[in-house]
Design a protein around this motif. Structure first.
Motif, short mmCIF file in Angstrom:
data_model
loop_
_atom_site.label_atom_id
_atom_site.label_comp_id
_atom_site.label_asym_id
_atom_site.label_seq_id
_atom_site.Cartn_x
_atom_site.Cartn_y
_atom_site.Cartn_z
N PHE A 1 34.66 43.81 48.21
CA PHE A 1 33.22 43.62 48.22
C PHE A 1 32.73 43.60 49.66
CE2 PHE A 1 33.76 42.72 43.89
CZ PHE A 1 32.51 42.71 43.27
N PRO A 2 31.53 44.11 49.91
CA PRO A 2 31.00 44.16 51.28
C PRO A 2 30.38 42.83 51.71
CG PRO A 2 29.42 45.12 49.78
CD PRO A 2 30.63 44.78 48.95
N GLY A 3 30.15 42.70 53.00
CA GLY A 3 29.35 41.59 53.51
C GLY A 3 30.03 40.24 53.53
N GLY A 4 31.35 40.20 53.46
CA GLY A 4 32.02 38.91 53.54
C GLY A 4 31.80 38.02 52.33
N ILE A 5 31.57 38.60 51.15
CA ILE A 5 31.35 37.82 49.94
C ILE A 5 32.70 37.33 49.40
CG2 ILE A 5 30.38 37.81 47.61
CD1 ILE A 5 28.68 40.22 48.42
N HIS A 6 32.78 36.03 49.13
CA HIS A 6 33.97 35.46 48.49
C HIS A 6 33.83 35.67 46.99
CE1 HIS A 6 35.70 33.21 51.98
NE2 HIS A 6 34.46 33.41 52.43
N VAL A 7 34.66 36.53 46.43
CA VAL A 7 34.56 36.91 45.01
C VAL A 7 35.72 36.33 44.22
CG1 VAL A 7 34.52 38.86 43.40
CG2 VAL A 7 33.31 39.02 45.59
N LEU A 8 35.44 35.89 43.00
CA LEU A 8 36.47 35.41 42.09
C LEU A 8 36.10 35.85 40.68
CD1 LEU A 8 39.01 33.70 41.52
CD2 LEU A 8 37.51 31.73 41.28
N VAL A 9 37.04 36.47 39.96
CA VAL A 9 36.77 36.97 38.61
C VAL A 9 37.73 36.34 37.63
CG1 VAL A 9 36.60 39.02 37.15
CG2 VAL A 9 35.94 39.16 39.56
N HIS A 10 37.20 35.77 36.54
CA HIS A 10 38.00 35.20 35.46
C HIS A 10 37.91 36.11 34.25
CE1 HIS A 10 38.31 31.52 37.78
NE2 HIS A 10 37.00 31.42 37.84
N LEU A 11 39.05 36.63 33.78
CA LEU A 11 39.09 37.55 32.65
C LEU A 11 39.90 36.96 31.50
CD1 LEU A 11 39.85 40.77 34.73
CD2 LEU A 11 37.67 40.23 33.65
N VAL B 1 44.63 43.17 42.09
CA VAL B 1 43.49 44.03 42.42
C VAL B 1 42.98 43.61 43.79
CG1 VAL B 1 42.86 44.35 39.99
CG2 VAL B 1 41.84 42.48 41.27
N SER B 2 41.99 44.35 44.31
CA SER B 2 41.54 44.14 45.68
C SER B 2 40.67 42.90 45.86
CB SER B 2 40.77 45.38 46.17
OG SER B 2 41.64 46.48 46.28
N TYR B 3 40.18 42.30 44.78
CA TYR B 3 39.44 41.05 44.87
C TYR B 3 40.09 40.05 43.92
CZ TYR B 3 37.16 43.84 41.21
OH TYR B 3 36.92 44.66 40.14
N PRO B 4 40.08 38.76 44.26
CA PRO B 4 40.81 37.75 43.47
C PRO B 4 40.39 37.74 42.01
CG PRO B 4 40.09 36.83 45.56
CD PRO B 4 39.43 38.16 45.45
N SER B 5 41.35 37.89 41.12
CA SER B 5 41.09 37.91 39.68
C SER B 5 42.21 37.19 38.94
CB SER B 5 40.98 39.35 39.17
OG SER B 5 39.97 40.07 39.86
N TYR B 6 41.84 36.45 37.89
CA TYR B 6 42.80 35.71 37.08
C TYR B 6 42.57 36.02 35.61
CZ TYR B 6 43.83 32.95 41.25
OH TYR B 6 44.20 32.56 42.51
N THR B 7 43.63 35.95 34.83
CA THR B 7 43.52 36.18 33.39
C THR B 7 43.88 34.92 32.63
OG1 THR B 7 45.81 36.97 33.26
CG2 THR B 7 44.11 38.62 33.67
N TYR B 8 43.27 34.72 31.47
CA TYR B 8 43.47 33.52 30.67
C TYR B 8 43.69 33.91 29.20
CZ TYR B 8 41.45 31.49 34.84
OH TYR B 8 41.19 31.14 36.15
#
Length: 452
Positions: free
Chosen positions: A136-146, A186-193
Motif C-alpha cells: 500500500f502507498p503512503g506508509g499506511i499500516h495495513v492488516l487484513v483478517h480473512l 502476501v505483500s501486506y499483513p494478512s491472517y486467516t481464521y
C-alpha cells in the motif's frame, strides 16, 4: 514511471520513515489529542461492544455507515483527511465486510491518500482484496483478517500517476488448512481464521470468541504502532494486581482468594516474561509451605505443613487498562504428590507384567529441574527418563546396565543433597525439613516428571 511495455505500476517496497504528518514528528511532551479512529460497515448501526473497546483503549471513535457504497461513500472517505485533524495528526480506519473491500481498493490507489493522513487500515473479512504482490502507498499500516473456506476476489488494476486503468478480478478460495490464525504470504499483513464472516462482532450469531480475541490483539498492535502510541503493559499489570482492578470476578478472586490467602513462606521467582499488545505471559517458579488454607491452588484442603515447589504459567489479558481475564496453568498432580494426597505408585499391576507401574509424577524436583539451569551453567535437568523406552536406547549407546544407571542417579542425588546441606550450614540457614512421604513415595523420590 517509465513505460516498460505494459503500463502497470505496483508498489513492491516503500519507505515507512517519519514525515511531518507522523505523530512521532513532535516531542512526546507536546499535547496530543486522542488518535482518531473511524469504524465502518454496511449497516446503519454497529456492534456497541467493539466501539466501546476501542474507546477504552484511548481512541476517539466514530462510526461511518457504508450505505449503498457509491460516490457518496467515496466522497466521505476522501473527506476524512480534512475533518477535525491538526497539521500533525493522522487517522485510522477499521472496516468490516463490503466496507472493508471498498476501503482496501480505494486506498490501494496511489492518489487517494495524498496528504499521508491515513496511517492505519484494518480490514475484517473483505470479499475482495488488492493485488497480493503489491504494497500500500503512503506508509499506511495495513492488516487484513480473512476467513477460511470463503472465496475472495483478488483485484488487479493498472495504475499510473493520476490515472487508474481497468480492474481484473481473480477469485481464490482461502485454504482451510491455514485457518487457525495463521499468516498468509502476501505483500501486506494478512491472517486467516477458521470462522465465518462476522466472527469479530459481538452482536452477531457468527461471533467466535477465539478468532475475535486473536484478531483483536493483532488489530490493537497495528493501531498502536501506526499512531506510535506505546503502552507500558508491565506497569499497568502490576498496578492492577496490587489494587485488584479488573472485572468483578477477577477482583473478587484477587481480593478474597489470593492476595491475603498465601503463607508468609511463599516465594515467586519470575523465570521469563513475554509481552504482547494486550497480554502478559509469565513463567514462574512458586515455592511455599502449606501452613494455611490456599483456596486458589488447594481448595478445601486443610493445611498439611508440607513444602511445595511448582512451575506456573500465567496469561493475563488487559482491556482498557484493566484486567480482563487471567489463565493460570500448573501441574496439579505434582502439587498433590508433594502434600501427600496422591500416591505416585498407584497404577495397578499389568496382567502381563509382574512389576508395578508408576504414575509419571513426583513433586518438587519437577520444578527444581528448571531452576538448575538458572543457577548453574548447564541447561537444567532432563526428565526424558520418564519415557519407558528412553533408558533402553541410552543403555545401548553407552554399554551400561540399568542397575549401573540407577547407581549413578542415586549417587548424583545423594551428592546434590549433601552439597545443599553444606551450603545451608555455611550460610547459617536452618536445615530443610525432610518431606513426610509414604513408603512408596520414598522409594521413588529420585524419579522425574515433565510438567503438564
Amino acid at each position: 514511471m517509465p513505460n516498460r511495455g505494459n503500463g502497470n505500476v505496483g508498489i513492491i517496497s516503500s519507505n515507512l520513515g517519519p514525515n511531518h504528518n507522523d505523530p512521532g514528528f513532535l516531542s512526546s511532551d507536546f499535547p496530543h489529542s486522542a488518535p482518531k479512529l473511524y469504524i465502518t460497515a454496511e449497516s446503519d448501526e454497529f456492534d456497541l461492544v467493539t466501539l466501546s473497546e476501542w474507546k477504552d483503549e484511548g481512541f476517539n471513535v466514530e462510526y461511518i455507515p457504508m450505505g449503498d457504497g457509491g460516490n457518496e461513500y467515496r466522497m466521505k472517505l476522501e473527506s476524512l483527511s480534512r475533518t477535525n485533524l491538526g497539521p500533525c495528526e493522522t487517522y485510522g480506519i477499521i472496516a468490516y465486510g463490503d466496507a472493508a473491500s471498498f476501503c482496501l481498493e480505494h486506498f490501494h490507489i496511489l492518489d487517494n491518500n495524498p496528504e499521508f493522513k491515513l496511517c492505519c487500515l484494518i480490514a475484517y473479512y473483505p470479499t475482495r482484496i488488492p493485488d497480493t504482490r503489491t504494497k500500500f502507498p503512503g506508509g499506511i499500516h495495513v492488516l487484513v483478517h480473512l476467513t477460511t473456506g470463503e472465496e475472495v476476489g483478488i483485484v488487479k488494476q493498472t495504475q499510473m500517476v493520476g490515472i487508474q486503468g481497468k480492474k481484473r478480478t481473480v477469485n481464490r478460495k482461502i485454504d482451510r488448512g491455514i485457518g487457525a490464525g495463521g499468516t498468509m504470504q502476501v505483500s501486506y499483513p494478512s491472517y486467516t481464521y477458521n470462522a465465518v464472516p462476522g466472527f469479530a462482532e459481538h452482536d452477531l450469531d457468527e461471533f467466535d470468541r477465539v478468532s475475535a480475541e486473536l484478531s483483536w490483539s493483532r488489530s490493537l498492535a497495528t493501531a498502536r504502532r501506526a499512531f506510535r502510541r506505546d503502552v507500558d503493559l508491565e506497569k499497568v499489570l502490576e498496578q492492577n494486581i496490587e489494587r485488584a482492578i479488573g472485572s468483578e470476578e477477577l477482583q473478587r478472586f484477587y481480593s478474597e482468594f489470593f492476595i491475603d490467602k498465601n503463607p508468609q513462606s511463599i516465594k515467586l521467582t519470575l523465570l521469563s516474561r513475554t509481552i504482547g499488545s494486550d497480554r502478559v505471559v509469565d513463567e514462574l517458579h512458586v515455592a511455599f509451605k502449606h501452613t494455611q488454607d490456599m483456596p486458589w491452588i488447594l481448595p478445601g484442603v486443610p493445611s498439611t505443613n508440607k513444602k511445595v515447589e511448582i512451575l506456573v504459567v500465567s496469561i493475563v489479558t488487559l482491556r482498557g487498562g484493566k484486567l480482563y481475564h487471567e489463565h493460570i496453568y500448573w501441574d496439579q498432580a505434582s502439587v498433590l504428590v508433594q502434600v501427600g494426597l496422591l500416591d505416585p505408585k498407584a497404577v495397578p499391576r499389568n496382567a502381563s507384567d509382574s512389576g508395578v507401574k508408576r504414575l509419571p509424577v513426583i513433586g518438587r524436583r519437577a520444578a527444581r529441574s528448571v531452576l538448575v539451569g538458572y543457577d548453574e551453567s548447564d541447561e537444567g535437568e532432563a526428565t526424558n527418563e520418564l519415557i519407558p523406552e528412553w533408558d533402553d536406547e541410552a543403555d545401548d549407546d553407552v554399554g551400561s546396565t540399568a542397575g549401573e544407571g540407577d547407581k549413578r542417579n542415586d549417587a548424583k542425588t545423594k551428592e546434590t543433597e549433601e552439597d545443599e546441606n553444606k551450603k545451608k550450614k555455611r550460610d547459617g540457614l536452618e536445615k530443610e525439613e525432610p518431606e513426610q512421604s509414604t513408603p512408596s513415595q520414598e522409594k521413588h523420590e529420585d524419579a522425574k516428571v515433565d510438567g503438564d
